[in-house]
Design an enzyme around this catalytic site. Structure first.
Site, PDB file in Angstrom:
ATOM      1  N   ASN A 108       0.817  -1.212   0.000  1.00  0.00           N
ATOM      2  CA  ASN A 108       0.000   0.000   0.000  1.00  0.00           C
ATOM      3  C   ASN A 108       0.850   1.261   0.000  1.00  0.00           C
ATOM      4  O   ASN A 108       0.384   2.332  -0.355  1.00  0.00           O
ATOM      5  CB  ASN A 108      -0.912   0.036   1.229  1.00  0.00           C
ATOM      6  N   SER A 109       2.099   1.134   0.428  1.00  0.00           N
ATOM      7  CA  SER A 109       2.896   2.332   0.675  1.00  0.00           C
ATOM      8  C   SER A 109       3.314   3.036  -0.603  1.00  0.00           C
ATOM      9  O   SER A 109       3.673   4.206  -0.578  1.00  0.00           O
ATOM     10  CB  SER A 109       4.153   1.976   1.484  1.00  0.00           C
ATOM     11  N   ALA A 110       3.295   2.325  -1.750  1.00  0.00           N
ATOM     12  CA  ALA A 110       3.686   2.975  -3.000  1.00  0.00           C
ATOM     13  C   ALA A 110       2.706   4.068  -3.373  1.00  0.00           C
ATOM     14  O   ALA A 110       3.036   4.991  -4.117  1.00  0.00           O
ATOM     15  CB  ALA A 110       3.775   1.941  -4.128  1.00  0.00           C
ATOM     16  N   CYS A 111       1.480   3.986  -2.879  1.00  0.00           N
ATOM     17  CA  CYS A 111       0.484   5.023  -3.156  1.00  0.00           C
ATOM     18  C   CYS A 111       0.865   6.291  -2.386  1.00  0.00           C
ATOM     19  O   CYS A 111       0.921   6.293  -1.169  1.00  0.00           O
ATOM     20  CB  CYS A 111      -0.908   4.560  -2.737  1.00  0.00           C
ATOM     21  N   GLY A 112       1.136   7.343  -3.104  1.00  0.00           N
ATOM     22  CA  GLY A 112       1.469   8.603  -2.450  1.00  0.00           C
ATOM     23  C   GLY A 112       2.951   8.811  -2.246  1.00  0.00           C
ATOM     24  O   GLY A 112       3.362   9.873  -1.800  1.00  0.00           O
TER      25      GLY A 112
END
Length: 270
Positions: A108-112
């Protein structure tokens, strides 16, 4: 266990006219992963191979290192409108408990985040550096993998609506194939299977996926020590950057005898 397919009414329109008939669809349901009774993550998936899914997901996220790190995994009570167990709550007990909040899951961390930050975060979590120039995989073998993967998609035959991921030996022997509405879930399922079979790091295996190759799929392959990833469709730019950075052989548009090799080309034998 919930069924992997469901029937729904549809209006079929064709040049010969219209007809109302039921259609077979792939089931999509939430799976909540809990640890110690507290919610850890929720993913939308096709029911089936949930234990493999949880092992693969937690392994890719660095929560566990071996299958033995999960002491127990059991379905909790959860019922539908008819009072039947939905099997959509899975509670796990870890050998070493981890804080539930906050969890910064890499998928999820790739978002943003910018591309460099995402690449740096994967680099710091890698357990198994990939071996140089091995395994060697013949172009003829690679060209057969999409067909081999497709031939094992039983639910896709009925629904036309599922992705697949498969682990193969360098000579093209299929070891495990899993289907799911989500590409990342299908990959988690085969990696979880490999973890439970004590096959990780999978330095001599090839991961084949239907659809495109995203950053998160490359990340999962690298975390599992898989040196070769093939995809039927295109990779993203960040997927190619991560594959190049980690030395993974990334192959896209793998369709018959044509393919694009984007990184670590020395593992492909022409």
């Amino acid at each position: 266990m919930s069924r992997v397919t469901a029937r729904r009414k549809t209006l079929r329109i064709s040049p010969t006219g219209t007809v109302q008939r039921p259609d077979t669809l792939a089931v999509e349901e939430p799976l909540e992963i809990r640890t110690g009774g507290a919610s850890l993550a929720v993913t939308m998936r096709t029911p089936g191979a949930d234990i493999d899914l949880v092992h693969g997901f937690l392994f890719a996220e660095g929560v566990i290192d071996t299958a033995e790190d999960i002491v127990t995994a059991r379905y909790c009570a959860g019922t539908d409108e008819n009072g039947q167990n939905t099997y959509n709550l899975l509670d796990i007990r870890l050998r070493t408990p981890v804080p539930v909040q906050p969890r910064n899951f890499l998928t999820n961390s790739a978002c943003g985040l910018c591309g460099k930050t995402a690449l740096d975060e994967v680099r710091t979590r890698i357990r198994y550096p990939l071996p140089a120039a091995t395994p060697l995989v013949d172009v003829a073998t690679l060209s057969k993998l999409p067909g081999e993967l497709r031939s094992r998609q039983q639910v896709f035959d009925a629904t036309g609506g599922l992705h697949a991921a498969g682990l193969f030996t360098a000579d093209g022997t299929a070891l495990a194939v899993r289907e799911d509405v989500g590409r990342h879930n299908a990959v988690d399922k085969v990696i979880g299977w490999a973890l439970r079979e004590s096959l990780l790091p999978a330095h001599d295996l090839v991961l084949m996926v239907s659809g495109r190759a995203s950053f998160e799929l490359v990340q999962k392959a690298v975390m599992a020590g898989i040196p070769v990833l093939g995809a039927v469709s295109a990779p993203s730019s960040l997927a190619v950057d991560l594959a190049t950075d980690t030395g993974l052989t990334l192959i896209g548009f793998l369709r018959g005898e044509t393919m694009n090799v984007y990184s670590a080309t020395d593992r492909v034998r022409i």
